[in-house]
Design a protein around this motif. Structure first.
Motif, PDB file in Angstrom:
ATOM      1  N   THR A  17       0.954  -1.168   0.149  1.00  0.00           N
ATOM      2  CA  THR A  17      -0.062   0.043   0.028  1.00  0.00           C
ATOM      3  C   THR A  17       1.020   1.205  -0.077  1.00  0.00           C
ATOM      4  OG1 THR A  17      -1.727  -1.259   1.333  1.00  0.00           O
ATOM      5  CG2 THR A  17      -1.766   1.164   1.563  1.00  0.00           C
ATOM      6  N   ASP A  30      -9.185  -8.638   2.321  1.00  0.00           N
ATOM      7  CA  ASP A  30      -9.691  -7.450   3.198  1.00  0.00           C
ATOM      8  C   ASP A  30     -11.093  -8.087   4.059  1.00  0.00           C
ATOM      9  OD1 ASP A  30      -7.380  -6.342   3.466  1.00  0.00           O
ATOM     10  OD2 ASP A  30      -7.786  -4.222   2.549  1.00  0.00           O
ATOM     11  N   SER A  65     -11.730  -1.315   5.172  1.00  0.00           N
ATOM     12  CA  SER A  65     -10.113  -0.947   5.362  1.00  0.00           C
ATOM     13  C   SER A  65      -9.490  -0.575   6.477  1.00  0.00           C
ATOM     14  CB  SER A  65      -9.719  -0.027   4.008  1.00  0.00           C
ATOM     15  OG  SER A  65      -8.466   0.313   4.139  1.00  0.00           O
ATOM     16  N   GLY A 114      -1.259  -2.393   6.450  1.00  0.00           N
ATOM     17  CA  GLY A 114      -2.654  -2.950   7.231  1.00  0.00           C
ATOM     18  C   GLY A 114      -2.962  -2.521   8.324  1.00  0.00           C
TER      19      GLY A 114
HETATM   20  O1  DON Z   1      -7.214  -1.455   3.203  1.00  0.00           O
HETATM   21  C1  DON Z   1      -6.289  -2.091   3.949  1.00  0.00           C
HETATM   22  O2  DON Z   1      -6.479  -1.799   5.112  1.00  0.00           O
HETATM   23  C2  DON Z   1      -5.468  -2.863   3.609  1.00  0.00           C
HETATM   24  N1  DON Z   1      -5.558  -3.558   2.187  1.00  0.00           N
HETATM   25  C3  DON Z   1      -4.089  -2.114   3.309  1.00  0.00           C
HETATM   26  C4  DON Z   1      -3.068  -3.198   3.067  1.00  0.00           C
HETATM   27  C5  DON Z   1      -1.507  -2.698   3.435  1.00  0.00           C
HETATM   28  O3  DON Z   1      -1.426  -1.574   4.067  1.00  0.00           O
HETATM   29  C6  DON Z   1      -0.430  -3.461   2.804  1.00  0.00           C
HETATM   30  N2  DON Z   1       0.824  -3.062   2.929  1.00  0.00           N
HETATM   31  N3  DON Z   1       1.565  -2.242   3.184  1.00  0.00           N
END
Ligand code: DON
Length: 524
Positions: free
Chosen positions: A335, A377, A406, A429
């Motif tokens: 992300t 997710d 999210s 995440g």
């Molecule tokens: O929306 C979310 O919370 C996750 N899909 C975020 C994933 C994430 O941050 C992965 N990496 N750094």
């Protein structure tokens, strides 16, 4: 000033600012440029959230989260023996209907001053003429190798079967053609016609279920930002379908019940932080989901009164236990968050994602982009952990057309005079929420410089699993000993989250890239 995980993408945004564009013009330019220069997370095949707060006081929250395809079913990732499969993270079945193009175009249309055509030029140029691959991209490709190699992206990123080497000029003509079509014809060019057909063709090659009807139906949604107050400042952040804003404000409200916080790094501070995070995550994982499908108790979770009841349940000298999960890990990145301000004080905070590094691994042949694995997710099996170890409930179960919950927390802190003070958010995440909150605490409570606020060792607690994560070297041995005697299960990790921030300082703006990662803060 723009702070992102790609210096080239930050420079693309600055180019637009120099041409007279505002922060939204620059953010959209940066977003499309990241799809070219940071393909492991920057994207047009994923989704995200953008919180905007203009200097004149207008604000908006753009939800361009992916949605579950119409043919999605509640148990699509559970096999005949009731076991969860890895199909929610790998291959075409993991892909949610992408929202990035619709969202960036909508944000530009409402708050920007320039045309989509003009703000996309730096991205098109980067795709057309190429750029030199750096070691960060090369290493990301090496880490994503097994995911990428079955699909068409291998020919671009694994030439001769090897990760593209640092120093190689990466030219992406297919992606340039796609971006040019969007720049010329608007977002419809992505959701209808040859780009959409190419995406659906990739679905057919790999047993995916997204159809042209799914793409034609996709809508990005304007929402009102979550607004909280913290010690006199105002926080603007993302409402559901992200849990980020609600949970960050819930946490800050609990911290605010104490007139002051214990010193940074002390046992008492770590205890307070862990207990606040745990409580808020229990609410996150059991109560929140897409507001089109469930009733999110936003007002209750963000109320000051509720924060006081949670504070009163924290024991002074003892770790609480997370209860067994009942209804009412570690991930490979990726992300990415970017923070943008302009000279007028307009501020944009954006987090966008393919979920895992290079998403599902699928690459849209002919159109030149990776697809997300955002379906993971969802709670694929309520009560069982996903790739982030998040144990979630019914509110976030899979349903056709639903947005998966999210943790992304793009946020803007506005000071008592109504001026943007801090633009911040993160990747990582569930650690997104806790890192964002800790940076805000470091600035407001601990009065740190932005450099210290971003560098300071981070903590993370997401209730399930019941453990307190800390960055190695981030706690002193006496503090570790005291926490253990209070009943904490401590879990050292190398690093927590990847944030990019901009802060108002005497004389202007300061941009800071995540010290644990790579990127560029560029201003002029
Ligand atoms: O929306 C979310 O919370 C996750 N899909 C975020 C994933 C994430 O941050 C992965 N990496 N750094």
């Amino acid at each position: 000033m723009i702070s992102s995980n790609s210096r080239l993408a930050s420079e693309a945004g600055v180019e637009i600012l120099k041409k007279g564009g505002n922060a939204v013009d620059a953010a959209v330019a940066t977003g499309f440029a990241m799809a070219v220069t940071f393909p492991q997370a920057g994207n047009i095949g994923g989704g995200g959230f953008m919180v905007i707060r203009m200097a004149d006081g207008r604000s908006g929250a753009m939800d361009y989260r992916e949605i579950a395809p119409l043919a999605a079913t509640r148990n699509m990732y559970v096999d005949a023996h009731g076991k969860l499969t890895d199909r929610s993270t790998k291959g075409a079945l993991a892909v949610g209907v992408p929202g990035a193009v619709a969202g960036m175009a909508a944000a530009l249309q409402k708050y920007g001053t320039m045309s989509l055509h003009d703000v996309m030029q730096p991205a098109i140029e980067l795709a057309d003429s190429g750029f030199l691959v750096d070691s960060a991209l090369s290493r990301a490709v090496a880490a994503g190798r097994s995911l990428i190699s079955p699909y068409e992206g291998a020919s671009v990123f694994l030439p001769n079967g090897q990760p593209i080497a640092p120093g190689t000029r990466l030219v992406q003509p297919q992606l340039a053609r796609t971006l040019r079509a969007i720049a010329d014809k608007g977002p419809d060019a992505f959701y209808h016609g040859w780009i959409a057909d190419s995406l659906v063709a990739e679905m057919h090659r790999d047993h995916g279920i997204i159809t042209t009807a799914d793409l034609a139906k996709y809508q990005a949604i304007w929402r009102d930002p979550i607004k909280g107050t913290y010690r006199g400042d105002t926080i603007y952040s993302m409402p559901p379908s992200s849990s980020g804003g609600v949970i960050a404000v819930e946490m800050l409200n609990i911290f605010e019940t104490w007139p002051t916080l214990p010193p940074f790094g002390s046992t008492a501070y770590v205890h307070d932080v862990a207990e606040v995070f745990r409580r808020a995550f229990i609410d996150r994982n059991t109560e929140l989901g897409d507001p089109a499908f469930v009733k999110d108790p936003v007002d209750r979770l963000t109320s000051k009164a509720y924060a006081r009841t949670l504070r009163d349940s924290i024991l002074p000298d003892k770790a609480s236990k997370t209860p067994a999960f009942a209804e009412s890990g570690k991930e490979p990145m990726h992300t990415t968050h970017y923070s943008v301000v302009d000279s007028a004080g307009d501020a944009v905070s954006t987090t966008t994602t393919l979920n895992s590094l290079f998403g599902s691994g699928n690459y849209v042949g002919g159109a030149g982009f990776f697809l997300n694995d955002e379906m993971d997710d969802f709670a694929s099996q309520p009560g069982s952990p996903n790739q982030f170890g998040l144990v979630q409930g019914e509110a976030n179960a899979i349903a056709p057309g639903k947005r998966m919950l999210s943790a992304m927390t793009p946020s803007i802190v506005v000071d008592q005079n109504g001026k943007a003070l801090l633009v911040v958010g993160a990747a990582g995440g569930p650690t997104i929420i806790t890192a964002t909150v800790q940076i805000i605490l470091n600035v407001i409570d601990h009065q740190m410089s932005l450099a210290d606020a971003m560098s300071a060792p981070r903590l993370h607690d997401q209730a399930w699993p019941d453990r307190l994560e800390y960055e190695r070297g981030g706690l002193t041995q006496p503090v570790i000993d005291s926490l253990q005697s209070m009943g904490y299960a401590l879990f050292p990790v190398r690093h927590l989250a990847n944030a990019n921030a901009v802060m108002r300082v005497a004389g202007g703006w300061q941009g800071m890239v995540e010290p644990r990662s790579t990127g560029g803060a560029v201003g002029y």
